[in-house]
Design an enzyme around this catalytic site. Structure first.
Site, PDB file in Angstrom:
ATOM      1  N   CYS A   1     -61.222  17.751 107.877  1.00 53.48           N
ATOM      2  CA  CYS A   1     -61.199  19.230 108.513  1.00 53.48           C
ATOM      3  C   CYS A   1     -61.638  19.501 109.600  1.00 53.48           C
ATOM      4  O   CYS A   1     -61.398  20.508 110.549  1.00 53.48           O
ATOM      5  CB  CYS A   1     -61.501  20.287 107.454  1.00 53.48           C
ATOM      6  SG  CYS A   1     -63.270  19.796 106.912  1.00 53.48           S
TER       7      CYS A   1
ATOM      8  N   TRP B   1     -56.802  24.475 106.225  1.00 51.30           N
ATOM      9  CA  TRP B   1     -56.005  24.220 104.929  1.00 51.30           C
ATOM     10  C   TRP B   1     -54.589  24.876 104.851  1.00 51.30           C
ATOM     11  O   TRP B   1     -53.918  24.687 104.360  1.00 51.30           O
ATOM     12  CB  TRP B   1     -56.721  24.635 103.593  1.00 51.30           C
ATOM     13  CG  TRP B   1     -57.752  23.564 103.008  1.00 51.30           C
ATOM     14  CD1 TRP B   1     -58.211  22.573 103.947  1.00 51.30           C
ATOM     15  CD2 TRP B   1     -58.808  23.733 102.165  1.00 51.30           C
ATOM     16  NE1 TRP B   1     -59.314  21.792 103.144  1.00 51.30           N
ATOM     17  CE2 TRP B   1     -59.693  22.645 101.946  1.00 51.30           C
ATOM     18  CE3 TRP B   1     -58.955  24.680 101.102  1.00 51.30           C
ATOM     19  CZ2 TRP B   1     -60.550  22.447 101.344  1.00 51.30           C
ATOM     20  CZ3 TRP B   1     -59.827  24.495 100.171  1.00 51.30           C
ATOM     21  CH2 TRP B   1     -60.631  23.529 100.170  1.00 51.30           C
TER      22      TRP B   1
ATOM     23  N   ASN C   1     -59.034  28.636 108.434  1.00 48.72           N
ATOM     24  CA  ASN C   1     -59.337  27.360 107.486  1.00 48.72           C
ATOM     25  C   ASN C   1     -58.103  26.678 107.657  1.00 48.72           C
ATOM     26  O   ASN C   1     -57.033  26.775 107.710  1.00 48.72           O
ATOM     27  CB  ASN C   1     -59.204  27.921 105.942  1.00 48.72           C
ATOM     28  CG  ASN C   1     -59.414  26.851 104.958  1.00 48.72           C
ATOM     29  OD1 ASN C   1     -59.605  25.606 105.424  1.00 48.72           O
ATOM     30  ND2 ASN C   1     -59.799  26.996 103.728  1.00 48.72           N
TER      31      ASN C   1
ATOM     32  N   HIS D   1     -67.382  22.477 104.979  1.00 49.70           N
ATOM     33  CA  HIS D   1     -66.018  22.406 105.449  1.00 49.70           C
ATOM     34  C   HIS D   1     -65.990  23.061 106.901  1.00 49.70           C
ATOM     35  O   HIS D   1     -67.001  23.952 107.273  1.00 49.70           O
ATOM     36  CB  HIS D   1     -65.254  23.632 104.558  1.00 49.70           C
ATOM     37  CG  HIS D   1     -63.716  23.458 104.733  1.00 49.70           C
ATOM     38  ND1 HIS D   1     -63.205  22.238 104.877  1.00 49.70           N
ATOM     39  CD2 HIS D   1     -62.889  24.601 105.131  1.00 49.70           C
ATOM     40  CE1 HIS D   1     -61.832  22.477 104.931  1.00 49.70           C
ATOM     41  NE2 HIS D   1     -61.804  24.044 105.078  1.00 49.70           N
TER      42      HIS D   1
ATOM     43  N   GLN E   1     -53.697  21.060 106.416  1.00 49.50           N
ATOM     44  CA  GLN E   1     -54.682  19.664 106.038  1.00 49.50           C
ATOM     45  C   GLN E   1     -54.032  19.005 104.854  1.00 49.50           C
ATOM     46  O   GLN E   1     -53.407  19.641 104.032  1.00 49.50           O
ATOM     47  CB  GLN E   1     -56.126  20.004 105.682  1.00 49.50           C
ATOM     48  CG  GLN E   1     -57.042  18.903 105.283  1.00 49.50           C
ATOM     49  CD  GLN E   1     -58.551  19.213 105.234  1.00 49.50           C
ATOM     50  OE1 GLN E   1     -58.835  20.219 105.438  1.00 49.50           O
ATOM     51  NE2 GLN E   1     -59.225  18.337 104.775  1.00 49.50           N
TER      52      GLN E   1
END
Length: 671
Positions: A93, A275, A273, A249, A87
């Site tokens: 997200c 990220w 995740n 998230h 991300q």
């Protein structure tokens, strides 16, 4: 929803095999023009600049092409992986979690990201991607100019490999689809999952999950479903907790495994995740936790990868306690039943809530609720499972956008109630009287109105007739919607009349999409002509609303300027035959005929056109170069047919016409 096709081998325009060009941009034509002129593509409909960025608090130093970012840009590096997605500086997200799930389904990935794209062979700065967009598959083209900071680094999503660019180009196409990069800030993961698949989603609240949650998870993964999860929404947005999880998230769920730990079976889920860094769960079964030392070395080696890549394992119990929602999405609802061999029939309806007509408001609005659109379905004994005597029925209501910019849309609070019609009550013209909408006929009283893009419901229904009624919380709220009903056909069902997507004929799908209250008016006919039949053809101006009004006066059986389903079917067959006739004459495939070809076609089908009339037809339907486009060709033939019919009606068998004032006014007003 699948609508008319240019070539029968391609499938209907808007289908998976033949996506609709988004905003009329044809990838093949644009690519040929760029290669012919040796110019890199600059997208005029999504130009690099502030409008494309939208409302995002980032500073863009320059829009750069991949060749200006890295010396060796590649579309893919080492194939496709969920670890490609990291991300950037926009809160999407929800989109990236769904994208990570897409990488696990190579067949679907190859549809969303068409193969054969790279930076070497015939590179021209042009790329394209496909999404399911409110009932149609669309093909979205973008140039490869990407926003970068003052160091030349990508600002938004990036790959873990610095020279891999498929993921950031796909994000740009998705931003174009919904208006801007800023319009991707905050959203629901289920929306992106549906946009990648055209499938049906199911959302499960983890504070009150079904008793068969583990079995549902395993079944969904086995069937290749998309899975994701999210933490609870808090006022201060994305906030990291001591556990390593992030509030507000979205995550992707990539696996579910049952392992033996100290003589007990432990149910584990693998979560990622978007990220793509070290922000991971740090509780039991996380990377490096003591639990991994209590299982067999072979199992540990197979499951555990201790890397700061955003992916981690946790127990199902901890998953339920720390996440708020699970989302499952698949092409069909097979994950709802143990047996994946069942057949599903799909019925799709495009409808509208029209102020003062069909926007009756909520269920408790007794006087007007019955004016909402109503859709009837009947389940027979052959649809039932022998063991349970019921059939699985999934209902999805999706409201269409009122503006292209995603964040500019004011979503209505919507719901779709399901009523079981008593055997003693007759359903006339797919409608029930107001007196029949009592609570006692409701299949479920627990429905609430939600201001989400889509609401879905799952039922186990017995034989009988049911009525679906989509509505809004407030009366007289205008909007358009898509209602999809999935009906499970028993494995013992022998009927061949299943409402599958393949069997649901193109003309019927088109009518359901553009008609209002089972009738097609001039505005709807104009959209059919321009969005379905002329899509991708040389039709610079398209068919005007005035032309459609005139045609409807002659085409409708009673002269009421609207078509019912039967009348539309006759028109559809006529349009198909005219398009086939045009394409046979269009030997070079340019989408244009010479005026002489038009006159020759008229002669071949029996219309005798004299010299003076030929000149008038040339002026009326040809352009300054004497070329005739498909829309003019169709209009000419339809006008000639209706003119012939009018002459037959008004001449009353005589060789000539004698018109009174009323007949003359009718002729000059509508022809």
């Amino acid at each position: 929803m699948e609508v008319g096709a240019r070539h029968s081998g391609q499938g209907a325009v808007g289908s998976r095999r033949n996506p609709r060009p988004f905003r009329g941009q044809l990838h093949g034509c644009l690519r040929r023009d760029c290669l012919r002129t040796q110019q890199l593509f600059d997208d005029p409909l999504f130009p690099a600049g502030g409008a494309a960025l939208g409302d995002v608090a980032v500073s863009v130093a320059q829009w750069r092409r991949p060749r200006d970012i890295h010396g060796n840009p590649q579309f893919f590096v080492g194939g496709v992986s969920r670890f490609d997605v990291c991300q950037g500086n926009v809160g999407d997200c929800w989109f990236l979690a769904a994208l990570a799930s897409l990488t696990l389904r190579r067949d679907l990935f190859a549809h969303v990201v068409p193969p054969g794209q790279d930076f070497q062979r015939d590179y021209c700065g042009l790329f394209h991607f496909r999404f399911w967009y409110y009932g149609d598959w669309v093909d979205v083209v973008v140039d490869d100019r990407l926003p970068t900071d003052d160091k030349g680094q990508l600002i938004f999503v990036r790959s873990c490999d610095s020279n891999e660019f498929w993921v950031c180009l796909l994000e740009k196409a998705y931003a174009k689809l919904y208006g801007s990069y800023g319009d991707l800030h905050m959203g629901h993961m289920a929306e992106a999952m549906v946009d990648f698949t055209g499938g049906v989603k199911r959302e499960i609240r983890l504070d009150n999950p079904p008793p068969d949650l583990w079995r549902t998870l395993r079944r969904a993964i086995t069937l290749g479903s998309f899975l994701g999860c999210s933490t609870a929404v808090v006022k201060d947005g994305e906030r990291r907790l001591d556990s390593g999880l992030v509030m507000t998230h979205a995550y992707s769920l990539t696996a579910a495994e049952e392992v033996k730990c100290q003589n007990q079976l432990e149910e584990l889920v693998r979560v990622r995740n978007p990220w793509g860094n070290d922000v991971e769960w740090n509780g039991p079964w996380s990377d490096g936790s003591a639990e991994w030392g209590r299982i067999s070395p072979d199992t540990r080696q197979r499951l555990l990868q201790q890397q700061n890549d955003g992916e981690f394992w946790m127990s199902l119990q901890d998953f339920r306690e720390h996440f708020s929602q699970l989302v499952i999405c698949n092409l069909t609802p097979d994950f709802l039943q143990d047996c994946s061999t069942h057949r599903w029939a799909l019925s799709t309806h495009h409808g509208s809530w029209v102020r003062g007509y069909s926007a009756g408001g909520p269920l408790h609005n007794n006087d007007n609720y019955c004016s909402n659109p109503q859709y009837c379905v009947t389940l027979g004994e052959a649809d039932m499972e022998p063991d349970s005597g019921t059939s699985c029925f999934l209902l999805s209501l999706l409201q269409k956008p009122q503006a292209q910019r995603r964040n500019n849309n004011c979503r209505l609070q919507i719901a779709c109630h399901l009523f079981q019609v008593p055997p003693t009550v007759k359903v006339l013209n797919q409608k029930l009287a107001c007196s029949s909408f009592g609570d006692r006929f409701l299949v479920s009283r627990a429905l609430v109105y939600c201001n989400t893009r889509e609401v879905s419901y799952t039922y186990q229904l017995g034989p009988g007739t049911y009525l679906m009624v989509p509505s809004t919380l407030q009366p007289n709220q205008a909007g358009d919607f898509i209602l999809r009903a999935y009906i499970q056909r028993s494995r013992h069902h022998s009927s061949t009349s299943s409402l599958s997507r393949q069997d649901y004929s193109a003309w019927e799908q088109t009518f359901d999409k553009y008609a209002q209250s089972a009738e097609l008016y001039a505005a709807g006919l104009q959209r059919v002509m321009n969005e379905v039949f002329l899509c991708g053809d040389q039709a610079p101006d398209g068919v005007s609303l005035d032309h459609c009004r005139s045609l409807l006066m002659r085409l409708s059986f009673d002269g009421a300027a609207r078509l019912n389903k039967h009348e539309f079917r006759r028109l559809w067959k006529k349009l198909e035959s005219l398009k086939e006739l045009f394409q046979k004459r269009d030997v070079d495939g340019l989408g244009l005929l010479d005026v002489t070809d038009l006159l020759s076609c008229l002669h071949d089908v029996g219309y005798r056109v004299g010299g003076a009339a030929q000149k008038l037809l040339s002026l009326r339907y040809g352009d300054v170069r004497g070329s005739v486009s498909l829309d003019s060709f169709i209009l000419c033939f339809l006008r000639m047919e209706t003119a012939t019919k009018m002459f037959t009606q008004l001449s009353r068998g005589r060789a000539g016409l004698h018109l009174n004032a009323a007949e003359w006014m009718l002729l000059t007003t509508y022809f």
